[in-house]
Design a protein around this motif. Sequence first.
Motif, PDB file in Angstrom:
ATOM      1  N   LYS A  14     -10.877  -7.397   3.050  1.00  0.00           N
ATOM      2  CA  LYS A  14     -11.968  -6.927   2.191  1.00  0.00           C
ATOM      3  C   LYS A  14     -12.261  -5.450   2.426  1.00  0.00           C
ATOM      4  O   LYS A  14     -12.581  -4.711   1.491  1.00  0.00           O
ATOM      5  CB  LYS A  14     -13.224  -7.769   2.393  1.00  0.00           C
ATOM      6  CG  LYS A  14     -13.902  -7.639   3.748  1.00  0.00           C
ATOM      7  CD  LYS A  14     -15.193  -8.446   3.785  1.00  0.00           C
ATOM      8  CE  LYS A  14     -15.911  -8.274   5.120  1.00  0.00           C
ATOM      9  NZ  LYS A  14     -17.195  -9.014   5.158  1.00  0.00           N
ATOM     10  N   PHE A  15     -12.115  -4.997   3.683  1.00  0.00           N
ATOM     11  CA  PHE A  15     -12.332  -3.580   3.964  1.00  0.00           C
ATOM     12  C   PHE A  15     -11.154  -2.748   3.460  1.00  0.00           C
ATOM     13  O   PHE A  15     -11.328  -1.619   3.002  1.00  0.00           O
ATOM     14  CB  PHE A  15     -12.537  -3.364   5.466  1.00  0.00           C
ATOM     15  CG  PHE A  15     -13.739  -4.078   6.024  1.00  0.00           C
ATOM     16  CD1 PHE A  15     -14.999  -3.870   5.482  1.00  0.00           C
ATOM     17  CD2 PHE A  15     -13.613  -4.975   7.067  1.00  0.00           C
ATOM     18  CE1 PHE A  15     -16.120  -4.523   5.980  1.00  0.00           C
ATOM     19  CE2 PHE A  15     -14.721  -5.640   7.572  1.00  0.00           C
ATOM     20  CZ  PHE A  15     -15.972  -5.427   7.029  1.00  0.00           C
ATOM     21  N   GLN A  16      -9.958  -3.319   3.555  1.00  0.00           N
ATOM     22  CA  GLN A  16      -8.782  -2.629   3.008  1.00  0.00           C
ATOM     23  C   GLN A  16      -8.971  -2.380   1.512  1.00  0.00           C
ATOM     24  O   GLN A  16      -8.686  -1.289   1.013  1.00  0.00           O
ATOM     25  CB  GLN A  16      -7.527  -3.483   3.246  1.00  0.00           C
ATOM     26  CG  GLN A  16      -6.255  -2.838   2.745  1.00  0.00           C
ATOM     27  CD  GLN A  16      -5.028  -3.728   2.914  1.00  0.00           C
ATOM     28  OE1 GLN A  16      -4.083  -3.664   2.122  1.00  0.00           O
ATOM     29  NE2 GLN A  16      -5.026  -4.571   3.940  1.00  0.00           N
ATOM     30  N   GLU A  22      -0.132  -2.430  -0.418  1.00  0.00           N
ATOM     31  CA  GLU A  22      -0.977  -3.463   0.167  1.00  0.00           C
ATOM     32  C   GLU A  22      -0.222  -3.987   1.381  1.00  0.00           C
ATOM     33  O   GLU A  22       1.009  -4.071   1.364  1.00  0.00           O
ATOM     34  CB  GLU A  22      -1.232  -4.586  -0.840  1.00  0.00           C
ATOM     35  CG  GLU A  22      -2.057  -4.144  -2.039  1.00  0.00           C
ATOM     36  CD  GLU A  22      -2.310  -5.283  -3.015  1.00  0.00           C
ATOM     37  OE1 GLU A  22      -2.078  -6.455  -2.619  1.00  0.00           O
ATOM     38  OE2 GLU A  22      -2.724  -5.008  -4.146  1.00  0.00           O
ATOM     39  N   PHE A  23      -0.942  -4.359   2.430  1.00  0.00           N
ATOM     40  CA  PHE A  23      -0.246  -4.736   3.657  1.00  0.00           C
ATOM     41  C   PHE A  23      -0.998  -5.816   4.422  1.00  0.00           C
ATOM     42  O   PHE A  23      -2.221  -5.893   4.397  1.00  0.00           O
ATOM     43  CB  PHE A  23      -0.024  -3.519   4.562  1.00  0.00           C
ATOM     44  CG  PHE A  23      -1.239  -2.644   4.756  1.00  0.00           C
ATOM     45  CD1 PHE A  23      -2.144  -2.892   5.781  1.00  0.00           C
ATOM     46  CD2 PHE A  23      -1.491  -1.572   3.908  1.00  0.00           C
ATOM     47  CE1 PHE A  23      -3.267  -2.096   5.971  1.00  0.00           C
ATOM     48  CE2 PHE A  23      -2.606  -0.762   4.072  1.00  0.00           C
ATOM     49  CZ  PHE A  23      -3.495  -1.031   5.115  1.00  0.00           C
ATOM     50  N   LEU A  68       4.338  -5.063   9.799  1.00  0.00           N
ATOM     51  CA  LEU A  68       3.571  -5.255   8.576  1.00  0.00           C
ATOM     52  C   LEU A  68       4.455  -5.805   7.460  1.00  0.00           C
ATOM     53  O   LEU A  68       5.615  -5.399   7.314  1.00  0.00           O
ATOM     54  CB  LEU A  68       2.976  -3.922   8.101  1.00  0.00           C
ATOM     55  CG  LEU A  68       1.997  -3.187   9.006  1.00  0.00           C
ATOM     56  CD1 LEU A  68       1.675  -1.824   8.406  1.00  0.00           C
ATOM     57  CD2 LEU A  68       0.720  -3.995   9.216  1.00  0.00           C
ATOM     58  N   HIS A  69       3.880  -6.701   6.666  1.00  0.00           N
ATOM     59  CA  HIS A  69       4.480  -7.075   5.382  1.00  0.00           C
ATOM     60  C   HIS A  69       3.899  -6.120   4.341  1.00  0.00           C
ATOM     61  O   HIS A  69       2.673  -6.002   4.212  1.00  0.00           O
ATOM     62  CB  HIS A  69       4.150  -8.523   5.023  1.00  0.00           C
ATOM     63  CG  HIS A  69       4.837  -9.530   5.888  1.00  0.00           C
ATOM     64  ND1 HIS A  69       6.211  -9.599   5.993  1.00  0.00           N
ATOM     65  CD2 HIS A  69       4.340 -10.515   6.678  1.00  0.00           C
ATOM     66  CE1 HIS A  69       6.541 -10.592   6.804  1.00  0.00           C
ATOM     67  NE2 HIS A  69       5.422 -11.161   7.258  1.00  0.00           N
ATOM     68  N   LEU A  70       4.767  -5.444   3.614  1.00  0.00           N
ATOM     69  CA  LEU A  70       4.353  -4.420   2.668  1.00  0.00           C
ATOM     70  C   LEU A  70       4.622  -4.858   1.230  1.00  0.00           C
ATOM     71  O   LEU A  70       5.687  -5.420   0.932  1.00  0.00           O
ATOM     72  CB  LEU A  70       5.098  -3.108   2.929  1.00  0.00           C
ATOM     73  CG  LEU A  70       4.942  -2.484   4.318  1.00  0.00           C
ATOM     74  CD1 LEU A  70       5.949  -1.359   4.509  1.00  0.00           C
ATOM     75  CD2 LEU A  70       3.520  -1.969   4.516  1.00  0.00           C
ATOM     76  N   GLN A  71       3.659  -4.587   0.371  1.00  0.00           N
ATOM     77  CA  GLN A  71       3.854  -4.825  -1.050  1.00  0.00           C
ATOM     78  C   GLN A  71       3.518  -3.534  -1.791  1.00  0.00           C
ATOM     79  O   GLN A  71       2.378  -3.068  -1.761  1.00  0.00           O
ATOM     80  CB  GLN A  71       2.955  -5.970  -1.545  1.00  0.00           C
ATOM     81  CG  GLN A  71       3.157  -6.285  -3.018  1.00  0.00           C
ATOM     82  CD  GLN A  71       2.301  -7.449  -3.477  1.00  0.00           C
ATOM     83  OE1 GLN A  71       1.731  -8.170  -2.664  1.00  0.00           O
ATOM     84  NE2 GLN A  71       2.200  -7.633  -4.796  1.00  0.00           N
TER      85      GLN A  71
END
Length: 515
Positions: free
Chosen positions: A343-345, A483-484, A508-511
């Motif tokens: 939510k902060f991201q 997004e991660f 990290l998984h990155l999108q």
Amino acid sequence: MNTINLSPTTTILVGASAAVAIVVTYVSVEIISLYNSGSKKRSIMKHIPDNKQGIFGEVFKFPGLNEAGLLYIMEKMKIFPFWRSVWMTKFFPIIAVYHPETAKIILKTSHPKPLKPGTPYYFGIKWLGLGLLFADGKRWIRSRRLLTPAFHFEILKPYMKVNNQATDLLLEKMENCSNSGESFEFTSNISQCTLDIMLRCAMSYENTIQKEGKTNPYVMAVNELCQIWTDRSMSPWFFPDSIFYWTSAGRKFNKLCDYVHGITDGIIQKRKKVLETEGEKALKGRGRYQDFLDILLMARDEQGKGMTDYDIRCEVDTFLFEGHDTTSSALTWIIYSLAVHKKFQERCRMEVDELLEDRDSDEILWEDMDKLEYTTRCIKEALRLHSPVPSILRELNSPLTIKGVTLPKSCVIEIALWSLHNNPHVWETPEIYDPERFLPENNKHRDPYAFCPFSAGPRNCIGQNFAMDELRVITARILRRFEFTLDETVPVKRKMSVVMRTENGMYLHLQKRNI
């Protein structure tokens, strides 16, 4: 006269016995000296909470520089809210302060870093020399005065371009990993990015660090120097130089110091030749920003005297070390916090998107710094919760009174920043990540010495504005592009060192976002 002829084997044994005798004698003398010099401190320590003077102090009680160690520290804070005595051994008493009421007393002074043999900072002198980090007295005052212009906002402004260029390379690597579907190891890659930035800003050093990664010899050297330094600090039997530099680690430390010094010295000499042949105008008007080295070469004190080659090398090496290692640690924990708290991201991303909505690129500009208000609060909360620099040591050069106890000259005090930032007697629910702590209305009633990620007072970090600009640029651009989430197959665990590291990196998984 009669002579005795010894066999080669006997000669070797006699020589070995003599060497052992010399070492034992040396160590015995050192122990007696340490014991005698610490007798007055031990009597003072009786008036400080948690005074336990076993022969090995807390060496074997402390779980280690890991999550268990942080839990141990937290439990101690619950019992002793303001300060306590810490015994590395019976001969190395340290006073830890971690409450605004106790920490501010030492932070407001200019007492120096402890550099006597056996203290952690002493082990770094061979590498960093007597730069601003370790300098004392008149040397420190002169260095601080000469270096202050290097961090004026007019000097820092052009570095924004460097921050963005280095971040471009990081984002390219992140995108390649995103396309492959693999998780991205962030910690080592961000370390290469921040070192790239520091080398460019310090010496305009064009490098291939981010492309070569861990295999780059300079990256490898800096990482190994940090690790050897940390390991020695936790191994009292290696405190004496006469023992440490006999070991393979000691010999390697020497070799690595020579390597990094050689790079710095080479660039300094090359730049000095330009200055000698073309004058100062050549440095100021080459169509690029003034780097740290330019300013050091042109710096003059009140007597018109400049800095020696050794002085310059010390400051450049210190700038590189402090600037890259601390910011890479900070960025690791900033991104970790935002990965855990989606939510902060998202709220940070909304702020960045709004800022860059009508632009052709996602480059962050100088004038954007004050507009990233929410992102800055999230950055500060990560710096509080994880404290990239876990602690700072000072040595009293005159008596100092804390909570009614007058500490004598030469006492070593640890300003335990992680403890200060996580002290349950200072922060409500300190273990919870909550950026709202840094809203103006919440800051208003908080002691200014409750949050000191860059230290505070006359010996605060001279480069803190430089660092905060770098943190904002890199964080904002990662948020804009990706997004991660965490790759939970590799748990993230903290490891205290010169900075707060991760034990096994952070994946990290990155999108990639469509923007």
